[in-house]
Design an enzyme around this catalytic site. Structure first.
Site, PDB file in Angstrom:
ATOM      1  N   HIS A   1       0.799  -1.232   0.000  1.00 56.04           N
ATOM      2  CA  HIS A   1       0.000   0.000   0.000  1.00 56.04           C
ATOM      3  C   HIS A   1       0.841   1.296   0.000  1.00 56.04           C
ATOM      4  CE1 HIS A   1       0.254   0.006   4.391  1.00 56.04           C
ATOM      5  NE2 HIS A   1      -0.643  -0.914   4.558  1.00 56.04           N
TER       6      HIS A   1
ATOM      7  N   GLU B   1      -6.122  -6.833   9.833  1.00 60.26           N
ATOM      8  CA  GLU B   1      -5.729  -6.362   8.497  1.00 60.26           C
ATOM      9  C   GLU B   1      -5.484  -7.586   7.601  1.00 60.26           C
ATOM     10  OE1 GLU B   1      -2.557  -3.457   8.364  1.00 60.26           O
ATOM     11  OE2 GLU B   1      -3.133  -2.861   6.321  1.00 60.26           O
TER      12      GLU B   1
ATOM     13  N   ASP C   1      -3.377  -8.695   5.527  1.00 61.05           N
ATOM     14  CA  ASP C   1      -2.112  -9.435   5.393  1.00 61.05           C
ATOM     15  C   ASP C   1      -1.981 -10.518   6.473  1.00 61.05           C
ATOM     16  OD1 ASP C   1      -1.940  -7.202   7.082  1.00 61.05           O
ATOM     17  OD2 ASP C   1       0.212  -6.956   6.808  1.00 61.05           O
TER      18      ASP C   1
ATOM     19  N   HIS D   1      -1.439  -2.085  14.823  1.00 61.10           N
ATOM     20  CA  HIS D   1      -1.494  -0.967  13.908  1.00 61.10           C
ATOM     21  C   HIS D   1      -2.920  -0.539  13.560  1.00 61.10           C
ATOM     22  CE1 HIS D   1      -1.448  -0.882   9.240  1.00 61.10           C
ATOM     23  NE2 HIS D   1      -1.224   0.339   9.602  1.00 61.10           N
TER      24      HIS D   1
ATOM     25  N   ASP E   1       2.037  -6.514  14.234  1.00 66.71           N
ATOM     26  CA  ASP E   1       2.801  -5.650  13.320  1.00 66.71           C
ATOM     27  C   ASP E   1       4.018  -4.992  13.986  1.00 66.71           C
ATOM     28  OD1 ASP E   1       1.585  -5.958  10.877  1.00 66.71           O
ATOM     29  OD2 ASP E   1       0.141  -4.358  11.179  1.00 66.71           O
TER      30      ASP E   1
ATOM     31  N   TYR F   1      10.323   0.170   8.361  1.00 61.63           N
ATOM     32  CA  TYR F   1       8.977  -0.342   8.673  1.00 61.63           C
ATOM     33  C   TYR F   1       8.259   0.589   9.653  1.00 61.63           C
ATOM     34  CZ  TYR F   1       5.446  -3.698  10.191  1.00 61.63           C
ATOM     35  OH  TYR F   1       4.259  -4.310  10.503  1.00 61.63           O
TER      36      TYR F   1
ATOM     37  N   HIS G   1       5.747  -9.942  10.577  1.00 55.58           N
ATOM     38  CA  HIS G   1       6.502  -9.750   9.333  1.00 55.58           C
ATOM     39  C   HIS G   1       7.994  -9.892   9.648  1.00 55.58           C
ATOM     40  CE1 HIS G   1       3.084  -7.996   7.136  1.00 55.58           C
ATOM     41  NE2 HIS G   1       2.871  -7.218   8.162  1.00 55.58           N
TER      42      HIS G   1
HETATM   43 FE   LIG Z   1      -1.300  -3.937   9.957  1.00 57.56          FE
HETATM   44 FE   LIG Z   2       1.020  -6.430   8.816  1.00 62.75          FE
END
Ligand SMILES: [Fe+2]
Ligand SMILES: [Fe+2]
Length: 396
Positions: free
Chosen positions: A25, A81, A83, A146, A165, A193, A226
């Site tokens: 994004h 979210e 992901d 987040h 996150d 990040y 991540h």
């Molecule tokens: Fe997120």
């Molecule tokens: Fe994420």
């Protein structure tokens, strides 16, 4: 064939690696990304988070390496979210879990995304624990880190913090742990990040660090959703999060610009020269050659942001508008700034850039310099002097 990877006793990585992702994004992920999901093999077999929708089969195959997915009892949803939850629709239908553990906001977000009132939501709050058998998981709500629904899961016995996150990096690797990769690159990707995902919530990071300290929990492993997991450099990443979110700013300036026929570039160069003459670290970044997420990574620890744009059809150049829109959302407050502009017949763009900088939370320390067509020597001297003036303000 997709395999599972052991992280700790009875605890496995079963996520997905997105090797070729280059845009998240608007964030340029030049090294790809990964979506970490974990499986705890206990009396209640528990899946921590899932992956992007089109990686559902990869994750299910990694789980099958350990156990038939249908045998999973609980799914913990730390963040809704897509992901980390995009695969849920498919995965919940296959697994049919006894419990879908989430925050109150998580339930709300799942209902909004998936419209599934029949799922076995089990809402938890900060401090609440669930027994999986030999292991107990305690939850810490982390709203806006987040999304409003975000939470951490802490496995008490193994001192593992599944941190959603937070503490992550967009970096696709075959390695799993912080001590298996280059430390400088790891910290760079972690900073990038934070700058591009979490910067607007810096005050909440500060609160979170205090809350975690107050809880007195010991952490032997941080498992973000991540990138690499932290087992060796936990104090280093906690310290970095503290510094980045205060923010701790350096004697450093980002000069970011786009230019039509080089006039703006010449002006921006002289601002940079003025800054450098006073010992300021300068990052000179032409948009197009540098993308918005690279710029924000440098803004992370910079005290000053100077923006340059030519005027195009009475507006700033599109890449500059893009950069400022992106930066406005990330709210790099606490910095100072100014702008330079070259124009043909309408000098009004400088006001628009200044307004955008102020919307970013950047304090203007100069009204900016606008030059018609091509800067003369005295115009360039003014730009140099503006760099000197900004340098003096950085040191204040
Ligand atoms: Fe997120
Ligand atoms: Fe994420």
């Amino acid at each position: 064939m997709y395999k599972s990877y052991k992280v700790a006793d009875n605890f496995y990585w079963v996520g997905a690696i997105d090797w070729n992702l280059r845009d998240f994004h608007g964030y340029t992920t030049e090294k790809g990304s990964s979506y970490n999901a974990f499986l705890m093999m206990d009396e209640k077999i528990t899946l921590f988070d899932t992956v992007k929708p089109h990686f559902a089969d990869e994750m299910l195959e990694r789980i099958s390496d350990l156990v038939e997915p249908k045998k999973i009892d609980y799914i913990i949803v730390n963040h809704v979210e897509m992901d980390h939850s995009g695969a849920l629709a498919k995965v919940v239908d296959i697994i049919k879990p006894e419990k879908l553990i989430c925050s109150a906001k998580g339930k709300e977000a799942m209902l909004a995304h998936f419209k599934r009132t029949d799922w076995p939501y089990h809402v938890v709050k900060t401090g609440e624990s669930i027994s999986l058998g030999k292991h107990n998981v305690t939850f810490i709500e982390t709203p806006m880190l987040h999304w409003p629904d975000s939470m951490f899961s802490y496995i008490n016995e193994q001192r593992i913090l599944v941190s959603s996150d937070a503490f992550g990096q967009h970096w696709a690797t075959s390695e799993r742990f912080d001590d298996e990769v280059d430390f400088g690159e790891l910290m760079f990707q972690s900073g990038k990040y934070l700058a591009n995902i979490l910067m607007p919530y810096s005050n909440l990071i500060q609160k979170l660090l205090k809350d975690v300290t107050a809880l007195g929990i010991k952490i032997d492993l941080i498992a973000p959703d991540h990138g690499l997991m932290w087992r060796k450099n936990i104090p280093a990443i906690i310290k970095a999060y503290d510094e980045w979110s205060r923010p701790t700013l350096r004697n450093k300036a980002v000069v970011v610009f786009d230019t039509m026929w080089k006039s703006t570039e010449l002006m921006a160069q002289q601002v940079a020269e003025g800054l450098m003459s006073k010992g300021v670290i300068v990052k000179f970044m032409k948009l197009g050659e540098n993308d918005r997420s690279e710029v924000m990574t440098e803004v992370l620890d910079s005290k000053a942001v100077i923006v340059g744009s030519s005027t195009l059809n009475n507006e700033m150049l599109p890449r500059v508008a893009d950069m400022l829109t992106y930066m406005k959302g990330l709210k790099p407050t606490g910095r100072i700034g100014a702008c330079v502009n070259s124009y043909g017949w309408n000098p009004a763009v400088i006001k628009k850039i200044n307004a955008e900088l102020e919307s970013c939370g950047i304090k203007l320390v100069d009204e900016g310099i606008a030059v018609k067509y091509v800067p003369e020597q005295n115009d360039l001297k003014k730009c140099f002097d503006m760099g000197v003036k900004i340098a003096a303000n950085i040191k204040d």
